[in-house]
Design an enzyme around this catalytic site. Structure first.
Site, PDB file in Angstrom:
ATOM      1  N   PHE A 162     -48.195   5.126  -5.494  1.00  0.00           N
ATOM      2  CA  PHE A 162     -48.409   5.025  -4.053  1.00  0.00           C
ATOM      3  C   PHE A 162     -49.756   4.347  -3.845  1.00  0.00           C
ATOM      4  O   PHE A 162     -50.732   4.671  -4.516  1.00  0.00           O
ATOM      5  CB  PHE A 162     -48.408   6.416  -3.411  1.00  0.00           C
ATOM      6  CG  PHE A 162     -48.236   6.372  -1.928  1.00  0.00           C
ATOM      7  CD1 PHE A 162     -46.972   6.321  -1.362  1.00  0.00           C
ATOM      8  CD2 PHE A 162     -49.342   6.356  -1.082  1.00  0.00           C
ATOM      9  CE1 PHE A 162     -46.801   6.254   0.009  1.00  0.00           C
ATOM     10  CE2 PHE A 162     -49.184   6.289   0.295  1.00  0.00           C
ATOM     11  CZ  PHE A 162     -47.906   6.242   0.841  1.00  0.00           C
ATOM     12  N   VAL A 163     -49.813   3.391  -2.955  1.00  0.00           N
ATOM     13  CA  VAL A 163     -51.049   2.616  -2.782  1.00  0.00           C
ATOM     14  C   VAL A 163     -51.562   2.678  -1.342  1.00  0.00           C
ATOM     15  O   VAL A 163     -50.801   2.934  -0.410  1.00  0.00           O
ATOM     16  CB  VAL A 163     -50.855   1.137  -3.190  1.00  0.00           C
ATOM     17  CG1 VAL A 163     -50.608   1.012  -4.687  1.00  0.00           C
ATOM     18  CG2 VAL A 163     -49.727   0.481  -2.403  1.00  0.00           C
TER      19      VAL A 163
ATOM     20  N   ASP B 177     -51.600   2.813   4.511  1.00  0.00           N
ATOM     21  CA  ASP B 177     -52.270   4.079   4.771  1.00  0.00           C
ATOM     22  C   ASP B 177     -51.626   5.238   4.034  1.00  0.00           C
ATOM     23  O   ASP B 177     -50.511   5.146   3.540  1.00  0.00           O
ATOM     24  CB  ASP B 177     -52.182   4.405   6.266  1.00  0.00           C
ATOM     25  CG  ASP B 177     -50.767   4.824   6.647  1.00  0.00           C
ATOM     26  OD1 ASP B 177     -49.829   4.065   6.342  1.00  0.00           O
ATOM     27  OD2 ASP B 177     -50.591   5.916   7.217  1.00  0.00           O
TER      28      ASP B 177
ATOM     29  N   GLY C  28     -48.618  -1.107   9.185  1.00  0.00           N
ATOM     30  CA  GLY C  28     -49.169  -1.495   7.882  1.00  0.00           C
ATOM     31  C   GLY C  28     -49.426  -2.973   7.680  1.00  0.00           C
ATOM     32  O   GLY C  28     -50.254  -3.351   6.863  1.00  0.00           O
TER      33      GLY C  28
ATOM     34  N   ARG D  56     -56.605   2.393   5.692  1.00  0.00           N
ATOM     35  CA  ARG D  56     -56.082   1.076   6.045  1.00  0.00           C
ATOM     36  C   ARG D  56     -57.180   0.015   5.950  1.00  0.00           C
ATOM     37  O   ARG D  56     -56.898  -1.151   5.711  1.00  0.00           O
ATOM     38  CB  ARG D  56     -55.557   1.073   7.489  1.00  0.00           C
ATOM     39  CG  ARG D  56     -54.298   1.884   7.710  1.00  0.00           C
ATOM     40  CD  ARG D  56     -53.737   1.574   9.086  1.00  0.00           C
ATOM     41  NE  ARG D  56     -52.771   2.560   9.554  1.00  0.00           N
ATOM     42  CZ  ARG D  56     -51.479   2.580   9.230  1.00  0.00           C
ATOM     43  NH1 ARG D  56     -50.996   1.670   8.422  1.00  0.00           N
ATOM     44  NH2 ARG D  56     -50.687   3.508   9.707  1.00  0.00           N
TER      45      ARG D  56
ATOM     46  N   GLU E 252     -44.206  -8.103   6.242  1.00  0.00           N
ATOM     47  CA  GLU E 252     -44.185  -6.685   5.876  1.00  0.00           C
ATOM     48  C   GLU E 252     -45.304  -6.359   4.896  1.00  0.00           C
ATOM     49  O   GLU E 252     -45.718  -7.211   4.110  1.00  0.00           O
ATOM     50  CB  GLU E 252     -42.840  -6.330   5.226  1.00  0.00           C
ATOM     51  CG  GLU E 252     -41.878  -5.603   6.156  1.00  0.00           C
ATOM     52  CD  GLU E 252     -42.257  -4.133   6.382  1.00  0.00           C
ATOM     53  OE1 GLU E 252     -43.451  -3.773   6.286  1.00  0.00           O
ATOM     54  OE2 GLU E 252     -41.345  -3.351   6.663  1.00  0.00           O
ATOM     55  N   ASP E 253     -45.772  -5.111   4.939  1.00  0.00           N
ATOM     56  CA  ASP E 253     -46.806  -4.688   4.007  1.00  0.00           C
ATOM     57  C   ASP E 253     -46.226  -4.455   2.610  1.00  0.00           C
ATOM     58  O   ASP E 253     -46.682  -5.017   1.636  1.00  0.00           O
ATOM     59  CB  ASP E 253     -47.542  -3.436   4.522  1.00  0.00           C
ATOM     60  CG  ASP E 253     -46.597  -2.291   4.905  1.00  0.00           C
ATOM     61  OD1 ASP E 253     -45.356  -2.451   4.826  1.00  0.00           O
ATOM     62  OD2 ASP E 253     -47.104  -1.228   5.301  1.00  0.00           O
TER      63      ASP E 253
ATOM     64  N   ASP F   9     -40.276  -0.979  -0.327  1.00  0.00           N
ATOM     65  CA  ASP F   9     -40.025   0.101  -1.276  1.00  0.00           C
ATOM     66  C   ASP F   9     -38.524   0.155  -1.521  1.00  0.00           C
ATOM     67  O   ASP F   9     -37.996  -0.564  -2.355  1.00  0.00           O
ATOM     68  CB  ASP F   9     -40.595   1.402  -0.715  1.00  0.00           C
ATOM     69  CG  ASP F   9     -40.548   2.537  -1.713  1.00  0.00           C
ATOM     70  OD1 ASP F   9     -40.477   2.258  -2.921  1.00  0.00           O
ATOM     71  OD2 ASP F   9     -40.576   3.707  -1.304  1.00  0.00           O
TER      72      ASP F   9
HETATM   73  P1  IMP Z   1     -38.629   1.245   2.704  1.00  0.00           P
HETATM   74  O1  IMP Z   1     -37.648   1.281   3.853  1.00  0.00           O
HETATM   75  O2  IMP Z   1     -38.328   2.351   1.715  1.00  0.00           O
HETATM   76  O3  IMP Z   1     -38.694  -0.112   2.023  1.00  0.00           O
HETATM   77  O4  IMP Z   1     -40.037   1.621   3.337  1.00  0.00           O
HETATM   78  C1  IMP Z   1     -41.136   0.776   3.289  1.00  0.00           C
HETATM   79  C2  IMP Z   1     -42.231   1.324   4.174  1.00  0.00           C
HETATM   80  O5  IMP Z   1     -42.736   2.572   3.665  1.00  0.00           O
HETATM   81  C3  IMP Z   1     -43.418   0.382   4.190  1.00  0.00           C
HETATM   82  O6  IMP Z   1     -43.335  -0.557   5.236  1.00  0.00           O
HETATM   83  C4  IMP Z   1     -44.601   1.322   4.361  1.00  0.00           C
HETATM   84  O7  IMP Z   1     -44.827   1.576   5.738  1.00  0.00           O
HETATM   85  C5  IMP Z   1     -44.157   2.600   3.695  1.00  0.00           C
HETATM   86  N1  IMP Z   1     -44.677   2.671   2.306  1.00  0.00           N
HETATM   87  C6  IMP Z   1     -43.943   2.549   1.189  1.00  0.00           C
HETATM   88  N2  IMP Z   1     -44.712   2.644   0.086  1.00  0.00           N
HETATM   89  C7  IMP Z   1     -45.985   2.797   0.520  1.00  0.00           C
HETATM   90  C8  IMP Z   1     -47.266   2.922  -0.158  1.00  0.00           C
HETATM   91  O8  IMP Z   1     -47.385   2.918  -1.406  1.00  0.00           O
HETATM   92  N3  IMP Z   1     -48.359   3.073   0.630  1.00  0.00           N
HETATM   93  C9  IMP Z   1     -48.284   3.095   2.001  1.00  0.00           C
HETATM   94  N4  IMP Z   1     -47.117   2.958   2.677  1.00  0.00           N
HETATM   95  C10 IMP Z   1     -45.973   2.812   1.949  1.00  0.00           C
HETATM   96 MG    MG Z   2     -44.384  -0.399   7.151  1.00  0.00          MG
END
Ligand code: IMP
Ligand code: MG
Length: 190
Positions: free
Chosen positions: A163-164, A170, A55, A176, A110-111, A114
């Site tokens: 969700f984006v 993606d 991402g 993407r 990081e993208d 969450d």
């Molecule tokens: P975390 O460990 O819960 O912080 O997971 C974060 C990862 O989940 C990000 O690096 C993304 O790859 C994926 N992710 C979380 N939210 C989104 C979203 O809204 N769109 C796309 N990918 C997401």
């Molecule tokens: Mg990611």
């Protein structure tokens, strides 16, 4: 020459792509600011930008060019154990770094953050490899979702719970390549 068309010249249907959350202009302006800040903060060093695949690939490409230092880049790919919709915090490294981190100033690119569990694991892992510093530059942070306190030194935008997709992010591998970030309206996103 084909005539100009309203759909931008034969792009795929975008019925699943909802309202714009962050426009291309907003992204460009913020990436320039982040790059200038990193340039100032890391003056005299050669930071290693570590992008988390997949991402962060577009963000890394733009951010790295907005930094006026001799940056190096490397990539990691990780996947969370557990089910697909919730990050368990137990992370499996699918592709490890090629660079030695000893004494390096690492900036994890990081993208989106969450739950923050993936990042939390990554930080510990990278710090244990002898990096001089480990900071984080996240394009997006989803408000109110972080399960662990993160010291996020650089953040592009805080976004609502939607969700984006776009600008590297993606849903099932799609969207993407949008130049902006939009709400995904085709389901729960997972
Ligand atoms: P975390 O460990 O819960 O912080 O997971 C974060 C990862 O989940 C990000 O690096 C993304 O790859 C994926 N992710 C979380 N939210 C989104 C979203 O809204 N769109 C796309 N990918 C997401
Ligand atoms: Mg990611």
């Amino acid at each position: 020459m084909s005539p100009a068309s309203t759909d931008g010249g034969g792009r795929a249907p975008v019925a699943e792509v909802g309202r714009t959350i962050v426009s291309e202009e907003q992204i460009n302006a913020r990436v320039a600011e982040l790059g200038a800040q990193i340039t100032e903060d890391f003056a005299g060093t050669r930071p290693l930008l570590v992008a988390v695949l997949r991402g962060a690939y577009i963000f890394l490409a733009d951010l790295s060019r907005a930094i006026d230092l001799q940056v190096e880049i490397d990539f990691m790919a990780v996947s969370s154990y557990g089910n697909a919709t919730t990050s368990s915090g137990v992370v499996r490294i699918l592709k490890d770094l090629d660079e030695d981190l000893e004494g390096r100033h690492v900036i994890v690119v990081e993208d989106i953050i969450d739950s923050g569990l993936t990042l939390s694991y990554l930080r510990r892992n990278l710090a244990n490899r002898g990096a001089a510093s480990v900071d984080v530059c996240a394009l997006l942070v989803r408000e109110g979702r972080q399960k662990v306190d993160q010291d996020l030194r650089y953040v592009g935008f805080e976004i609502p719970p939607d969700f984006v997709v776009g600008y590297g992010l993606d849903v099932s591998g799609r969207y993407r390549n949008l130049s902006y970030i939009a709400e995904f309206v085709g389901g729960d996103g997972h």
